[in-house]
Motif scaffolding. Structure first.
Motif, short mmCIF file in Angstrom:
data_model
loop_
_atom_site.label_atom_id
_atom_site.label_comp_id
_atom_site.label_asym_id
_atom_site.label_seq_id
_atom_site.Cartn_x
_atom_site.Cartn_y
_atom_site.Cartn_z
N PRO A 1 0.81 -1.22 0.00
CA PRO A 1 0.00 0.00 0.00
C PRO A 1 0.85 1.28 0.00
O PRO A 1 1.77 1.42 0.79
CB PRO A 1 -0.81 -0.11 1.30
N LYS A 2 0.49 2.21 -0.89
CA LYS A 2 1.20 3.49 -0.94
C LYS A 2 0.71 4.40 0.18
O LYS A 2 -0.48 4.48 0.46
CB LYS A 2 0.98 4.14 -2.31
N CYS A 3 1.66 5.07 0.82
CA CYS A 3 1.35 5.95 1.95
C CYS A 3 0.92 7.33 1.44
O CYS A 3 1.57 7.91 0.58
CB CYS A 3 2.59 6.08 2.83
N ASP B 1 -7.66 -11.99 -4.48
CA ASP B 1 -9.04 -11.99 -5.02
C ASP B 1 -9.53 -13.41 -5.25
O ASP B 1 -10.61 -13.63 -5.82
CB ASP B 1 -9.10 -11.18 -6.32
N GLY B 2 -8.75 -14.39 -4.79
CA GLY B 2 -9.12 -15.79 -4.96
C GLY B 2 -8.37 -16.46 -6.10
O GLY B 2 -8.17 -17.67 -6.10
N GLU B 3 -7.97 -15.66 -7.08
CA GLU B 3 -7.22 -16.19 -8.22
C GLU B 3 -5.77 -15.75 -8.23
O GLU B 3 -4.89 -16.47 -8.69
CB GLU B 3 -7.89 -15.77 -9.53
N TYR B 4 -5.55 -14.54 -7.72
CA TYR B 4 -4.20 -13.98 -7.70
C TYR B 4 -3.94 -13.33 -6.34
O TYR B 4 -4.88 -12.98 -5.62
CB TYR B 4 -4.02 -12.91 -8.79
N ILE B 5 -2.66 -13.15 -6.03
CA ILE B 5 -2.28 -12.33 -4.88
C ILE B 5 -2.36 -10.87 -5.32
O ILE B 5 -1.75 -10.49 -6.32
CB ILE B 5 -0.85 -12.66 -4.40
N THR B 6 -3.12 -10.07 -4.60
CA THR B 6 -3.27 -8.66 -5.00
C THR B 6 -2.27 -7.74 -4.28
O THR B 6 -2.01 -6.63 -4.73
CB THR B 6 -4.71 -8.17 -4.73
N GLY B 7 -1.71 -8.20 -3.16
CA GLY B 7 -0.71 -7.39 -2.47
C GLY B 7 -0.40 -7.91 -1.09
O GLY B 7 -1.03 -8.86 -0.60
N ILE B 8 0.62 -7.31 -0.47
CA ILE B 8 0.97 -7.62 0.91
C ILE B 8 0.84 -6.35 1.74
O ILE B 8 0.97 -5.24 1.21
CB ILE B 8 2.39 -8.22 1.04
N ILE B 9 0.57 -6.51 3.02
CA ILE B 9 0.35 -5.36 3.90
C ILE B 9 1.15 -5.55 5.19
O ILE B 9 1.73 -6.59 5.44
CB ILE B 9 -1.15 -5.17 4.21
N ASP B 10 1.13 -4.50 6.01
CA ASP B 10 1.70 -4.51 7.36
C ASP B 10 3.14 -5.00 7.38
O ASP B 10 3.90 -4.69 6.49
CB ASP B 10 0.80 -5.31 8.30
N GLY B 11 3.51 -5.75 8.41
CA GLY B 11 4.89 -6.22 8.53
C GLY B 11 5.58 -5.67 9.76
O GLY B 11 5.30 -4.57 10.23
N ASN B 12 6.48 -6.48 10.32
CA ASN B 12 7.43 -6.03 11.35
C ASN B 12 8.79 -5.99 10.65
O ASN B 12 9.62 -6.87 10.83
CB ASN B 12 7.45 -6.99 12.54
N CYS B 13 8.98 -4.97 9.84
CA CYS B 13 10.05 -4.99 8.84
C CYS B 13 11.43 -4.79 9.45
O CYS B 13 11.59 -3.99 10.38
CB CYS B 13 9.77 -3.94 7.78
N MET B 14 12.39 -5.51 8.92
CA MET B 14 13.76 -5.47 9.44
C MET B 14 14.74 -5.83 8.34
O MET B 14 14.34 -6.27 7.25
CB MET B 14 13.89 -6.42 10.63
N TYR B 15 16.02 -5.66 8.64
CA TYR B 15 17.09 -6.10 7.75
C TYR B 15 17.78 -7.30 8.40
O TYR B 15 18.09 -7.29 9.59
CB TYR B 15 18.12 -5.00 7.54
#
Length: 308
Positions: A79-81, A217-231
């Motif tokens: 998601p774009k901020c 949407d049931g057929e494809y992945i539409t995106g990913i969200i959130d996360g506890n993001c790290m390197y």
């Protein structure tokens, strides 16, 4: 220690925030399930879908804004901020809403059918260019990792003193929950013995790559969200997905995909075990805090049975 409670807001407070950034006309403000640390709402404005999230944890959304630019700029559907701000003690972020439902809403068979696409996304995440930043562990508001090395991060993340964080006074869990000190320390010692395999690898880690943070949407992945993001070692995300889709052959599918793409992963098994220990140890602590005893027991058994 009581279970963490997400912030509570009146609809009028939410409307005031949205009006400030988008003008009047926000409609269909609806609470969304998911998000253990944020209060999340979807809404519509001028026929477009958006999400607003509120948290009392400092700095989380500045990092999310950085991650949004990083991932969406490299072709990953995140998601774009649109806006960051504060209302009273709460921080908020407004983002575009990605279509689809949580992958968790679909049947096990439907989820398994989308595994090839999930593996492709994991591979793209592992290849994200992180060269403009430095450091390991949590991605800070400036886009850099918080620690000089992966080892420093692991030690700090499991230290008793976590003042000012979600894990403040977490040792109380040994007395007040199902968390067992001897089990925790055993897994921690195993984790430390694996560090030399994971430490050399610095990539982007989503940190919560499972069905509740993946939209479809049931057929494809539409995106990913959130996360506890790290390197750190990107195999952490693979370990997370495998534990959440444990009957879907995630590891085998991942290895096959890498082979097809001529991607060589050095010390794969040892790194994956280190990733299981890292994420699983955090899971034990989290499940104990939330009172999720079944999840705790399942993770405990899995970790203790791992062959280092």
């Amino acid at each position: 220690m009581t279970a963490y409670e997400k912030p509570s807001l009146a609809v009028s407070e939410i409307e005031a925030v949205l009006r400030k950034h988008l003008g009047p006309g926000a409609a269909e403000i609806t609470p969304l399930a998911g998000g253990n640390l944020s209060s999340v709402f979807s809404f519509v404005h001028e026929a477009n879908g958006y999400v607003v999230k509120f948290s009392d944890l400092e700095g989380a959304y500045q990092t999310e804004s950085f991650v949004s630019d990083l991932l969406s700029g490299q072709g990953i559907a995140f998601p774009k901020c649109l806006a960051l701000g504060k209302t009273g003690p709460l921080t908020y972020i407004i983002t575009e809403r990605i279509g689809g439902r949580n992958l968790a809403d679909y049947t096990v068979e439907q989820q398994a059918a989308l595994l090839p696409e999930l593996i492709s996304i994991l591979t793209k995440l592992a290849a994200v260019d992180v060269g403009s930043s430095n450091g390991y562990g949590w991605i800070g508001p400036d886009g850099n990792g918080t620690y000089a090395s992966w080892k420093d991060f692991v030690i700090a993340f499991n230290a008793e003193d976590q003042t000012g964080t979600f894990w403040e006074n977490w040792h109380d869990l040994y007395r007040t929950s199902c968390l067992e000190r001897d089990v925790y320390e055993e897994i921690y010692n195993r984790l430390m013995s694996c560090l030399s395999y994971n430490e050399p690898h610095r990539g982007f880690i989503h940190g919560d790559f499972h069905q509740w943070n993946i939209l479809s949407d049931g057929e494809y992945i539409t995106g990913i969200i959130d996360g506890n993001c790290m390197y750190g070692d990107p195999l952490v995300d693979l370990a997370i997905l495998d534990r959440h889709m444990s009957r879907s052959g995630v590891i085998h599918a991942y290895q096959e995909f890498q082979a097809k793409c001529d991607i060589t992963i050095p010390n794969f098994k040892a790194r994956l075990i280190g990733a299981y220990y890292f994420k699983g140890l955090d899971g034990l602590r989290f499940y104990a805090k939330m009172g999720w005893k079944d999840a705790y027991q399942g993770t405990r058994q899995f970790l203790l049975n791992l062959e280092s």
